[in-house]
Design a protein around this motif. Sequence first.
Motif, PDB file in Angstrom:
ATOM      1  N   THR A  21       1.406   1.533 -20.817  1.00 29.34           N
ATOM      2  CA  THR A  21       1.267   1.048 -22.184  1.00 29.34           C
ATOM      3  C   THR A  21       2.553   0.389 -22.627  1.00 29.34           C
ATOM      4  N   ILE A  22       2.435  -0.775 -23.279  1.00 24.62           N
ATOM      5  CA  ILE A  22       3.610  -1.511 -23.756  1.00 24.62           C
ATOM      6  C   ILE A  22       4.449  -0.614 -24.654  1.00 24.62           C
ATOM      7  N   GLY A  23       5.725  -0.614 -24.399  1.00 24.71           N
ATOM      8  CA  GLY A  23       6.649   0.216 -25.171  1.00 24.71           C
ATOM      9  C   GLY A  23       7.001   1.509 -24.472  1.00 24.71           C
ATOM     10  N   PRO A  29      10.808  -0.721 -17.794  1.00 19.74           N
ATOM     11  CA  PRO A  29      10.948  -2.176 -17.577  1.00 19.74           C
ATOM     12  C   PRO A  29      10.755  -2.583 -16.123  1.00 19.74           C
ATOM     13  N   GLU A  30      11.070  -1.690 -15.153  1.00 19.36           N
ATOM     14  CA  GLU A  30      10.956  -2.089 -13.752  1.00 19.36           C
ATOM     15  C   GLU A  30       9.504  -2.312 -13.326  1.00 19.36           C
ATOM     16  N   TYR A  31       8.537  -1.690 -14.027  1.00 22.79           N
ATOM     17  CA  TYR A  31       7.140  -1.918 -13.677  1.00 22.79           C
ATOM     18  C   TYR A  31       6.726  -3.361 -13.956  1.00 22.79           C
ATOM     19  N   HIS A  48       2.304  10.251 -13.595  1.00 24.87           N
ATOM     20  CA  HIS A  48       1.278  10.117 -14.623  1.00 24.87           C
ATOM     21  C   HIS A  48       1.033   8.660 -14.993  1.00 24.87           C
ATOM     22  N   CYS A  49       2.112   7.901 -15.188  1.00 30.22           N
ATOM     23  CA  CYS A  49       2.067   6.450 -15.424  1.00 30.22           C
ATOM     24  C   CYS A  49       1.616   6.026 -16.818  1.00 30.22           C
ATOM     25  N   ASP A  50       1.223   6.932 -17.678  1.00 23.64           N
ATOM     26  CA  ASP A  50       0.792   6.508 -19.024  1.00 23.64           C
ATOM     27  C   ASP A  50       1.104   7.596 -20.054  1.00 23.64           C
ATOM     28  N   ASP A  62       7.980   7.925 -15.261  1.00 24.67           N
ATOM     29  CA  ASP A  62       7.514   8.923 -16.226  1.00 24.67           C
ATOM     30  C   ASP A  62       8.655   9.426 -17.090  1.00 24.67           C
ATOM     31  N   VAL A  63       9.850   9.574 -16.481  1.00 24.59           N
ATOM     32  CA  VAL A  63      11.012  10.036 -17.246  1.00 24.59           C
ATOM     33  C   VAL A  63      11.348   9.033 -18.347  1.00 24.59           C
ATOM     34  N   TYR A  64      11.252   7.731 -18.030  1.00 23.50           N
ATOM     35  CA  TYR A  64      11.479   6.704 -19.055  1.00 23.50           C
ATOM     36  C   TYR A  64      10.483   6.871 -20.204  1.00 23.50           C
ATOM     37  N   SER A  65       9.207   7.022 -19.857  1.00 29.51           N
ATOM     38  CA  SER A  65       8.176   7.197 -20.895  1.00 29.51           C
ATOM     39  C   SER A  65       8.449   8.443 -21.717  1.00 29.51           C
ATOM     40  N   PHE A  66       8.902   9.519 -21.047  1.00 30.62           N
ATOM     41  CA  PHE A  66       9.223  10.752 -21.771  1.00 30.62           C
ATOM     42  C   PHE A  66      10.377  10.505 -22.737  1.00 30.62           C
TER      43      PHE A  66
END
Length: 1019
Positions: A883-885, A889-891, A841-843, A902-906
């Motif tokens: 989106t910042i936050g 971090p690897e991106y 998803h990326c966002d 996506d798991v990090y964002s989740f």
Amino acid sequence: MNSGQPTTSLSSSSCFAFIFSFFIIFLITTTISVSGVGNNETDYQALLHFKSMIRNEEGLSSWNSSFHFCDWSGVYCGKRHRRVTDLWLESQGLEGSLSPYIGNLSFLRLFSIANNSFQGTIPHELGRLYRLRVLDLGHNKFNGVIPSNVSGCSKLERLGLNENKLVGSIPKEMSFLSKLTFIAVHDNKLTGGIPSVLGNISIESFSASENPLGGSIPDTISHWKSLTEFYIGGCNLNGTIPHSIFNHSLLTHFSVSSNHLTGSLPSALGAMLPRLVYLQLYGNKLTGPLPASLSNCSKLGFLEAQDNNFSGKLKIDFAKLKDMYWISIGGNNFGFGEADDMKFIDTLKNCSKLDTLDLSSSKLQGVLPASIGNLSDRLAYLVLDQNLIYGNLPPSIGNLAGLTTLILANNRFTGKIPSTIGQLQKLQVAALFKNQFSGPIPESIGNLSLLTNLWLNSNRLESHIPSSLGKCHHLLDVNLSDNKLSGRIPKQLLQLISLTIVLNLSQNNLSGSLPTEVGKLQMLTSLDLSYNNLSGKIPSSISGCISLVFLSLKGNLFQGTVPPSLSSLRGVSTLDLSHNNLSGQIPRFLERLILLEYVNLSYNDFEGDVPVVGVFANASAYSVLGNSRLCGGLAELDLPKCKKNTGKHQKRILVFVIGLLIVSILFTVLCFLYAWCKKIKNQPSQSSVDDEKSKQVSYTYSQLFKATNGFSEANLIGEGGFSSVYKGVLDDHDGKIVAVKVIHLQNRGAHKSFIAECEAWRNIRHRNLLKIITSCSSLDFQGYDFKALVYKFMPNGSLHDWLHSTESKSRLNLLQRINILIDVASALDYLHNHCLPSIVHCDLKPSNILLDDDMVAHVGDFGLARFLGTNSDQNSTSGIIGTIGYAPPEYGVGSEMASSGDVYSFGILLLEMMTGKRPTDNIFNEGLSLHKFAYLALPDHVTDVVDDDLLNFLQEHAAPKKCTSTNAKLIEECVASIVKTGVSCSMDSPPQRMNIRIVAHELHHIWDTLQNILPAPHT
């Protein structure tokens, strides 16, 4: 005679002509009937009405005029009369309500729409289907009551209404359904008890568990002579279990768990129910012995009777129960203090399928027999804690090759821990604390490469800590406290970066210096080395333990000054350095540790003035007793006043001013650079991208302009970098409300985002993904390109609004938050593991998660989505990376897009939902992030960081007046588990993040635990 002959001849001709004509008419009629609808117009219209109330009609794509309705998917007709007999639409992802026209399918014998998303009430017109034999509406979202006129389905044999939101009572009219044998109404909100009149019919399977029915079990169920399955767990039932139910010799599954049932079981239970496979009795108030006759239930595989008041010696002969795989009978009173209390263990050797054996808190006494090693190699879960078992732990324990959890705590075991424990290659949890084990910790324990939790505290263990523990690379929690261990702390133990929860070596005889390797425990939460004989200086490398919340070096022989590097421990809340030989001044950095709640510096040799700010502003938050050379501080300390040193004071002020000036200059430069980079980033690109010609245009600019009232501000419901979203009403859909996402084509990357989103929606469909209706590629009134996406409107807005809006909207309770997290995790699991190719998803963020009428979450905005495993260049992270936050971090350092991102964002999303804080909140600076903020609260201070609304909810529903202490603790543990899941998902290192499928499973488990304790979610 001849005069009659012509008449006879004419009559034969007429007859032949009539038959021929009839045959022709029949053929024509049949042809018309087959080619069109013909005499089956009623069925045809009923199916069309059924389809018209489905919101996502693509699930019924074959239901069109190109096919006869008997050839539509899920529709089955009789061969002779071509009328609909079966309608089978299970698990089709259908959404909508059930049309009352379904009652016109008068030839219907089977109707199943189980495992979809139907909502609304169940139409009473179903009662007209007098030929119906099977009705399955289970696992949907139906509400309202069960129609009483279901009794009109006089031939009904199977009724499935389970896992909905039905209220009211079970209709007594069901007793008129003389052929009904199967009733499934579990997991609803039904009340009014189990109707006794149901005893008038012959039920074979009855499932009503997880309903607040109340009342008692009616004795009339004894009339169900063919009963095989009976499930009424979690129904708030009281009274006794009618003994007549045990006369049903065909019974195979019997569950009455989590009620308030009293009384005893018949001693001949096993002989009365010889076919029993599944017996679930836990969480009641049953008394008397657990019948020894259960030995006769040769097919019994599942026995769960824990947390009752059963008593008497356990006399079940498990040798006869070869299919037994689950035995959980703890929380009873089986011990008599006799030598053969544990004799029944010998009979378990024939249970070759045994997976779980839980005998905890059963007052069992005696020696654990060596035959424990003869149990199944499938045994994974062995729990014998909180009994009175004594003697040695048999070396044969090492034979249990499948063991993952071994809990022997709170007994009276003596002797050495056998070295054979090192043979348990699958062991993850070893809890042997609060016994009387002696001798050394076996070196073989280092062979347990999967070990995560090692609890050997409160024994009499001696000698050194084995360095082989350094081979256990999955250890999270180690407690060796309250023993007689000696020697040095092995460096190998301190090099286990997996240690994230507790390392407790307190109350031993450990000596020597604290190895500098301690600084490698970067993720450790609690370090307790108190009451040993450790000496030398406190190593400055301890500053590497940046995640510490609790640090105790109390009661040792440490000397010298407190290293300034400890100022890096910004998350520490408890610091105990008391009873050592430390000297010098009290470190000033302690004033600046904003999370520090208690510091103990007593009984050392500190000198100089005592600070009065930070933690030192509260006399009860620190102790400096036994330091004779201290002065100043708060008046409550009653210390002598300090002599002023004006020169030093002025020097401090000068240093402070210069430092402040340098910081201000650096801040100004950084702000300038940030503004300049942002200006460059937002400059429009001069390059253009060709339109995607393959997109089908379903709406024109004019139509969407009209639907949104000219894209008016009043209709604006959201805005982002690439688009604006408006609420619209489509005239050609009977006023259907939609969301129109207008792409800002003038912004660089917007066109690419539009194409990416179209490609993504073309390949996916899931109940937790936002429903796209169509796309639009047109020209506006000035002749400029116009592109938009039309989505299903989500009336409850975005998750961001629910978390952060200042409007007077109801806040989310705990169960609602878990439900939303489960929905999002399910969507990600689908994208990552069930799409070909997989999609990232990326966002993922709260504003991209929309909520429908039922507060079901739908993930939207696929403008940055990436397809994995393709040859395209879209996996490159050049350009927009999220989106910042929320972006991992690897991106930021050029790593390729991956599902772990996506798991990090989740994980960040989860922590935001639990804490109420955005990842970009002002408090997150100087190394403190949302991840760190949550991590520092684990495991015992989670309530300090949760969102205020959630905290109020927990305080209300976990209050002593509304909740038992056990449930209150369970609620807090569940909240801590949720936060821990978010922390695990948002680790900086992608390999350390949890798999999203495991995340979904964990959240489901937490939901199952809480749903019987907390009130149901409501909006």
